[in-house]
Enzyme design. Structure first.
Site, PDB file in Angstrom:
ATOM      1  N   GLY A   1      37.030  13.382 -46.498  1.00  0.00           N
ATOM      2  CA  GLY A   1      36.041  14.384 -46.106  1.00  0.00           C
ATOM      3  C   GLY A   1      35.510  14.073 -44.720  1.00  0.00           C
ATOM      4  N   SER A   2      34.810  15.028 -44.148  1.00  0.00           N
ATOM      5  CA  SER A   2      34.243  14.835 -42.818  1.00  0.00           C
ATOM      6  C   SER A   2      32.970  15.658 -42.695  1.00  0.00           C
ATOM      7  CB  SER A   2      35.247  15.220 -41.735  1.00  0.00           C
ATOM      8  OG  SER A   2      35.646  16.574 -41.889  1.00  0.00           O
TER       9      SER A   2
ATOM     10  N   SER B   1      29.092  15.939 -39.896  1.00  0.00           N
ATOM     11  CA  SER B   1      28.506  15.706 -38.582  1.00  0.00           C
ATOM     12  C   SER B   1      28.457  14.224 -38.242  1.00  0.00           C
ATOM     13  CB  SER B   1      27.095  16.296 -38.524  1.00  0.00           C
ATOM     14  OG  SER B   1      26.278  15.718 -39.533  1.00  0.00           O
ATOM     15  N   PHE B   2      28.425  13.364 -39.239  1.00  0.00           N
ATOM     16  CA  PHE B   2      28.353  11.925 -39.023  1.00  0.00           C
ATOM     17  C   PHE B   2      29.686  11.349 -38.552  1.00  0.00           C
ATOM     18  CE2 PHE B   2      29.666  12.652 -43.363  1.00  0.00           C
ATOM     19  CZ  PHE B   2      30.789  11.833 -43.470  1.00  0.00           C
TER      20      PHE B   2
ATOM     21  N   VAL C   1      35.346  10.288 -43.589  1.00  0.00           N
ATOM     22  CA  VAL C   1      35.516   9.300 -44.642  1.00  0.00           C
ATOM     23  C   VAL C   1      36.993   9.232 -44.999  1.00  0.00           C
ATOM     24  CG1 VAL C   1      34.890   8.604 -46.984  1.00  0.00           C
ATOM     25  CG2 VAL C   1      33.217   9.771 -45.552  1.00  0.00           C
TER      26      VAL C   1
ATOM     27  N   LYS D   1      33.646   4.967 -44.421  1.00  0.00           N
ATOM     28  CA  LYS D   1      32.850   5.981 -43.735  1.00  0.00           C
ATOM     29  C   LYS D   1      32.709   5.583 -42.271  1.00  0.00           C
ATOM     30  CE  LYS D   1      28.551   8.629 -44.085  1.00  0.00           C
ATOM     31  NZ  LYS D   1      27.351   8.913 -44.912  1.00  0.00           N
TER      32      LYS D   1
ATOM     33  N   ASP E   1      18.600  14.967 -48.081  1.00  0.00           N
ATOM     34  CA  ASP E   1      19.737  15.891 -47.928  1.00  0.00           C
ATOM     35  C   ASP E   1      20.558  15.956 -49.211  1.00  0.00           C
ATOM     36  OD1 ASP E   1      21.273  17.744 -46.586  1.00  0.00           O
ATOM     37  OD2 ASP E   1      22.554  16.250 -45.620  1.00  0.00           O
TER      38      ASP E   1
END
Length: 764
Positions: free
Chosen positions: A486-487, A489-490, A493, A507, A604
């Site tokens: 997954g991806s 804004s940070f 992963v 991550k 969040d």
């Protein structure tokens, strides 16, 4: 050197006259060619631990007449196990564990060595199912864990295979008592019955299992005394009976089991004193007696535990002085005596425990000075001596510069020249104090300061591993696209396999676009997850950090995210699984909000940040914008926005952050879980929101119009109970979504309500 094979299997394989086909533990994906299930010569098929997604053919038992071993565990298989498989008369080993299989469990009658179907969503009536197992005369490993086997363990379980070594049935919703006949399984080495609804007593016949090495019956409803017959288990290494309602005293004879390595008896109702013989277990590694009613003093013999690294006696009624002999345990990494009645001074000998990383002495009656010897603990990352009667100057050497005021508050007369929250120790020193509005770190734009803060926050924590960039590069196939989980804004992963074979999620933080924000997120997430342990929080394994690269190495969650399960057509969450997940998340938030001296706010919460492990247990993740409050704070302000649709009104408009904001996000997530509608769905706008849509249906008693259609027709025999359960949960969600943050219920109340809803749903 081993290589990881990726891609899909060619259909032409089915044209070969194969006898053995072994491709386990790779990166293979797609469907298994149906032609492979027609290779009549095949004796061994081993495709375990890949990414195959397929329905098993209904003719599987007829078309593989010579099949002896079938290993398909750890994939993404779905659908039912066809009853025809019982016609594969030569089949002796079967592993279909940790998939997404549904339906009832066929009656296998010829298996001789291995039977693994745990970690699916299979159903069955446990009394009938376990009774059928008396035909499995030579079975050595049996695993049906994390399936939905309603009913009880019948007495006939004692007629199971005399060769059985592993019996795993945890998380199966099994009720009733542990039958006395289980003592007939004389060669049993592992007995795993945790996370069920077992009641009654631990049977005395447990003492007949002389080969038993591990017993896990935690998280049940067992009561009564710990039977003395446990002391007959001379090979027992691991015993976990925590989270039950056991009472009485700890048998003194447990101290004669020299094989014991891990003892967990926390969260029970045990009383009396800790038996003296327990301190004779020289090879003990972990001892957890927390959350009981144990009393008395600790003897000097505690120093005999010379290789132990984790002791937790918190939340008891222990008293007296802590003996100085505790300083002999130089192997100890974590020690908690919190919430007891210890008194006297903190032993200076604690400074001899050179490997100590976590020390919690809070909520006692310790007096005198904080020993200067604690400055010698170079690995100490967590310290809490708050809520005692300590006085004098707070040490400043060693790791003390990294500890906040929270570690020392609520004492008799502590002073400090460096901690502004405490009075000066008598030196003339003028200092200006600025009022903190936001409970967060301050970052400037100089890379050197950013890096220094990040390194101090992310320094080696309890149980962490330092992992090199080169090892991560090899583990993730050079951070290849095929490894991306997954991806955001940070950053991204990646799935990885470390050099020791451990599956992890890596991550990686994006330092290219917004370096300050990325490093801040890296530091915050590291701080939250390193100082908090809970079954429903994601766990950090290690980190990799330098000026150009930052990554957290997290435990790998093979079942992906809750969002994936809600919106993918390949997956389905039934009522009970959804209920278990919402309770898991509620328990995590309750721990963050109420399990500390000061609360932690996630900020969040949403389905994509809820990850599911191999047992479908939910873990809250992604703490990059979390807020850690200081003494006396209950709200803070921030300019960092969370995800639109899940933010509380006061967060979105005024930047106000509080635990109530998490409650709001949780309420929105509840609505989404049972309607399968995102709050940003195109059907919602200014005139109607997800909240108002559901609220109207609850008021009008028309919830069937808003409930996820995938739930319709799946459990028709229990539709009334299902609708009542959903209605109660949606009503609870609306309470979480109250506009005024001061009027919302808290997570403690939410957990209690959900537990009652679940009890009603499971009631027969």
């Amino acid at each position: 050197m081993d290589y990881i094979v990726a891609g899909e299997l060619p259909a032409e394989l089915g044209n070969l006259n194969l006898v053995e086909f072994v491709v386990n533990t790779n990166g293979l994906s797609g469907s298994i060619p149906f032609s492979m299930f027609n290779i009549s010569t095949l004796e061994i098929m081993d495709m375990a631990v890949n990414y195959f997604s397929v329905y098993l053919p209904s003719t599987i038992g007829f078309s593989l007449p010579n099949l002896e071993e079938l290993h398909l565990g750890g994939n993404r298989l779905s659908g039912v196990i066809a009853s025809s498989i019982t016609n594969a008369s030569k089949l002796t080993e079967l592993d279909m564990g940790n998939n997404f299989l549904t339906g009832t469990i066929p009656n296998f009658g010829n298996l001789r060595l291995l039977f693994i179907i745990g970690g699916n969503n299979l159903t069955g009536e446990s009394s009938r199912f376990f009774s059928s197992l008396t035909n499995y005369r030579y079975l050595k490993l049996f695993d049906v864990s994390s399936n939905q086997l309603s009913g009880v363990l019948p007495a006939s379980v004692g007629n199971f295979s005399a060769s059985l070594q592993i019996f795993s049935a945890f998380g199966c919703n099994i009720k009733g008592v542990v039958p006395a006949e289980i003592g007939n399984l004389s060669r049993l080495e592992y007995l795993l019955l945790d996370s069920n609804q077992l009641t009654g007593f631990i049977p005395n016949t447990i003492g007949k299992l002389r080969s038993l090495q591990r017993i896990d019956i935690l998280i049940n409803k067992l009561e009564g005394y710990l039977p003395l017959e446990l002391c007959q288990l001379s090979n027992l290494g691991d015993m976990d009976l925590s989270d039950n309602m056991l009472n009485g005293s700890i048998p003194d004879c447990l101290g004669e089991l020299k094989s014991l390595r891990n003892v967990h008896l926390g969260f029970n109702k045990l009383e009396s004193t800790v038996p003296l013989k327990l301190w004779n277990l020289n090879d003990l590694l972990r001892l957890n007696l927390s959350h009981n009613s144990l009393s008395g003093n600790l003897p000097s013999e505690i120093g005999n535990l010379n290789i132990i690294f984790d002791i937790d006696f918190s939340w008891n009624q222990l008293s007296g002085n802590v003996p100085s002999s505790i300083g002999k345990i130089q192997s100890m990494v974590s020690l908690s005596f919190a919430h007891n009645r210890f008194q006297g001074s903190i032993p200076p000998s604690l400074g001899n425990i050179i490997n100590m990383q976590s020390l919690n002495l809070s909520f006692n009656n310790f007096s005198g000075l904080i020993p200067k010897s604690l400055e010698e603990l170079r690995h100490l990352e967590q310290l809490d001596v708050s809520h005692n009667r300590l006085e004098g100057e707070i040490p400043t050497g060693g790791r003390f510069a990294n500890f906040t005021a929270q570690s020392f508050i609520k004492n008799y007369a502590l002073c400090s020249e460096t901690q502004q929250q405490f009075r000066s120790c008598g030196k003339v020193h003028k200092r200006s104090r600025s009022k903190n509005v936001v409970s967060d770190h301050t970052f400037d734009c100089k890379n050197t300061k950013i890096e220094r803060i990040a390194q101090s926050e992310i320094s080696l924590r309890l149980g962490w591993r330092r992992i090199s960039y080169r090892e991560l590069e090899e583990a993730t196939n050079a951070f290849g696209e095929s490894n991306i989980l997954g991806s955001g804004s940070f950053g991204s992963v990646y799935r990885g396999i470390l050099s020791d074979g451990l599956n992890v999620a890596v991550k990686v933080f994006n330092l290219q676009s917004e370096q300050v924000r990325a490093i801040k997120s890296f530091a915050t997430e590291g701080q939250v997850l390193s100082t908090n342990r809970h079954r429903n929080l994601i766990r950090i394994i290690g980190c990799c950090s330098n000026t150009k690269f930052k990554a957290l190495i997290l435990e790998y969650m093979p079942n992906g995210s809750l969002e994936q399960w809600l919106y993918s057509h390949n997956y389905f969450l039934d009522m009970l699984k959804r209920l278990n997940i919402v309770i898991d998340v509620a328990l995590a938030l309750e721990y963050l909000h109420h399990g500390h001296t000061f609360p932690i706010v996630h900020c969040d919460l949403k389905p994509s940040n809820i990850l599911l492990d191999e047992d479908m247990v939910a873990h809250v993740s992604d703490f990059g914008i979390a807020k850690l409050f200081d003494e006396g704070e209950s709200t803070a302000q921030t300019k960092t926005l969370a995800t639109i649709g899940y933010m509380a009104p006061e967060y979105g408009t005024e930047g106000i952050v509080s635990t109530s904001g998490d409650v709001y996000s949780y309420g929105m997530m509840l609505l989404e879980m049972y309607t399968r509608k995102k709050p940003t769905d195109e059907m919602f706008g200014e005139e109607m929101s997800l909240k108002s849509w559901v609220s109207h249906s609850v008021d009008e008693n028309t919830i069937t119009e808003v409930v996820d259609t995938n739930l319709h027709g799946r459990e028709e025999e229990n539709f009334s109970k299902r609708d009542q359960c959903v209605s109660s949960i949606l009503a609870l969600a609306i309470e979480c979504l109250t506009d005024s943050h001061t009027e919302r219920i808290n997570m403690r109340e939410v957990v209690v309500r959900l537990q009652k809803i679940k009890a009603m749903f499971l009631a027969r």
